[in-house]
Design an enzyme around this catalytic site. Structure first.
Site: not given
Ligand code: BES
Ligand code: MN
Ligand code: ZN
Length: 495
Positions: A272, A346
């Site tokens: 990230k 997921r």
């Molecule tokens: N934990 C995150 C989602 C999230 C983001 C929760 C901000 C709370 C606040 C999740 O694991 C994630 O990173 N999701 C990605 C998925 C994408 C890579 C398909 C997202 O939502 O960007």
């Molecule tokens: Mn994630």
């Protein structure tokens, strides 16, 4: 931890306090109970209300110091608005507002007088407890001025003390569940890894919950390649915690809740961006809600068999970490191609859901997860996303959301969306491949792991943490989901 108010229920006239809280309905309407108590100083109240334009509007206050004709230090009038229109969540929020005001005034003891029923008084008390919570265990220099450091003694004057205490036992169970959910989400990742979280699940033995914890070897033997793949870049081993509350008939199928418990989500190799990454210490809002719910149902001795499963991992980049392009085999036998290691929740849930369904054959499964940024884009902080393969289940959860003010909004599932996670290289891929319908493509993957079982998925990315401040939630973690699902079980499944 912040000093939580000490809550008691008393009969009128049994003790005195420095502050007397008098709820007043719209247009300065006093209930007969209140009118009787203030008969000495009714004129003062009317005049003061006039001067300060206090009319009894909901959650407004009038603070009268040393009112003549009484022994009180302070008379605090609180507006109820339209008395008849106060519903469950209004009372909880009102309790929060009253507590917030008393803490701000640095009151030490307060009696709350009105014509509230035992159940209503217990709801006010629930709100008061939730409002007072603060995550302050790492502050070594406590601010002398900090309101929460005053121990507030809060007594509700009721007509039937025993009945109010019984009602409070129920509401307190739920409120403490919410506080537990907040605590795990707030705790920094260096203090709460998968092992420590599993330990917290084991500590629920104190309320009669049986917990089993699977280690990596056991999960390996079960074939949980998706969950283990996420954790393989972390120094800290993954765990699966299985909590059981057996309050129902022995032969009755349980209901099941599954939570995403990513103790820290760096994104893994698909790292990230740095800005705001600290917030991913809260990527176990789903697991927090599940452990909080288990605490609640056990503490109030729900007559239902309930399973709570937590998938506990840390998502880190490392030489051993999983790569984009990897293909993992899940416990179900289905394979998943990893296109983005940041779509890890997921993967954890795929194995946790399959395991739960396969082992317990539950009546239904509800999973909760801080799953997608896309859900936040769609709904902001004010609704959690709801997905379900069953309209009745979805309607029950939606209704409970309205009652508790933990609102959910249903988003679609469907064949067209399901196709979006197909890939030529494996049975499915772990992203939809674009930003389109990101919350739904995540839910579609989960659906492939629940078979025909009734299932609902609640995406709490926008509601569990960093959520809007309310009368009962002033910190970063809200504990979202505990009150919602406790209400849902109580209204639709407990006999
Ligand atoms: N934990 C995150 C989602 C999230 C983001 C929760 C901000 C709370 C606040 C999740 O694991 C994630 O990173 N999701 C990605 C998925 C994408 C890579 C398909 C997202 O939502 O960007
Ligand atoms: Mn994630
Ligand atoms: Zn995540």
């Amino acid at each position: 931890m912040a000093k939580l108010p000490n809550i008691t229920f008393i009969k009128a006239g049994s003790t005195t306090s420095e502050t007397l809280v008098l709820p007043v309905a719209k247009n300065l309407e006093l209930s007969s109970t209140v009118a009787e108590v203030v008969s000495n100083c009714e004129k003062t109240i009317k005049t003061a209300a006039d001067i300060s334009k206090f009319t009894g509007k909901k959650s407004t206050f009038l603070n009268l110091l040393t009112p003549a004709g009484t022994e009180l230090e302070r008379l605090l009038l609180v507006g109820l608005g339209e008395r008849q229109k106060l519903e469950e969540s209004d009372l909880v929020y009102l309790g929060g507002d009253i507590c917030g005001k008393l803490l701000a005034l640095k009151a030490k003891s307060a009696h709350i007088l009105s014509d509230f029923t035992s159940e209503e008084a217990a709801l006010l008390a629930e709100g008061a407890l939730l409002r007072a919570y603060k995550f302050d265990q790492f502050l070594t220099k406590k601010d002398e001025e900090e309101d929460a450091d005053i121990q507030l003694n809060l007594s509700f004057i009721v007509s039937d003390v025993a009945q109010a205490e019984a009602a409070w036992q129920q509401r307190k169970a739920v409120a403490e569940g919410v506080l537990l959910a907040r605590e795990v989400v707030n705790l920094p990742p260096n203090y709460l890894g998968p092992v420590e979280f599993a330990q917290k699940a084991q500590e629920l033995s104190k309320v009669g919950i049986e917990t089993e914890v699977l280690d990596e070897e056991q999960m390996q033997a079960l074939g949980m390649g998706a969950l283990l793949g996420v954790g393989q870049g972390s120094e800290r081993p993954s765990r699966l915690a299985i909590m059981k509350w057996n309050g129902g008939k022995q032969d009755e199928a349980p209901v099941a809740f599954v939570g995403k418990g990513v103790v820290f989500d760096s994104g893994g190799i698909s790292l990230k961006p740095g800005a705001g990454m600290d917030e991913m210490k809260g990527d176990m809002g789903g697991a927090g809600a599940v452990i909080g719910l288990m605490h609640a149902v056990a503490s109030r001795k729900a007559n239902l068999n309930i399973i709570g499963v937590l998938g506990l991992v840390e998502n880190m980049p490392d030489g051993k970490a999983q790569r984009p392009g990897d293909i993992v085999t899940t416990m179900s036998g289905q394979t998943i191609e990893i296109l983005n290691t940041d779509a890890e929740g997921r993967l954890v849930l795929a194995d946790a859901l399959w395991y739960t369904n396969d082992r317990f054959k539950p009546q239904f499964i509800v999973d909760l997860a801080t799953l997608t940024g896309a859900c936040m884009v769609a709904l902001g902080n004010h609704h959690a996303g709801l997905f379900s393969n069953d309209d009745d289940l979805a309607a029950q959860i939606t209704q409970s959301g309205q009652k508790t003010a933990e609102k959910v909004w249903r988003l679609p599932l469907g064949k067209e969306y399901d196709k979006m996670i197909d890939t030529p290289n494996a049975d499915m891929k772990n992203t939809g491949g674009s930003r389109m319908a990101g919350a739904t493509t995540a839910a579609q993957l989960l659906q492939r792991f629940v078979g025909e079982t009734k299932w609902a998925h609640i995406d709490v990315a926008g509601t569990a943490m960093g959520s809007t401040k309310t009368s009962i939630s002033k910190g970063w973690a809200s504990g979202f989901g505990v009150r919602l699902l406790d209400r849902f079980l109580a209204d639709f499944y407990e006999k």
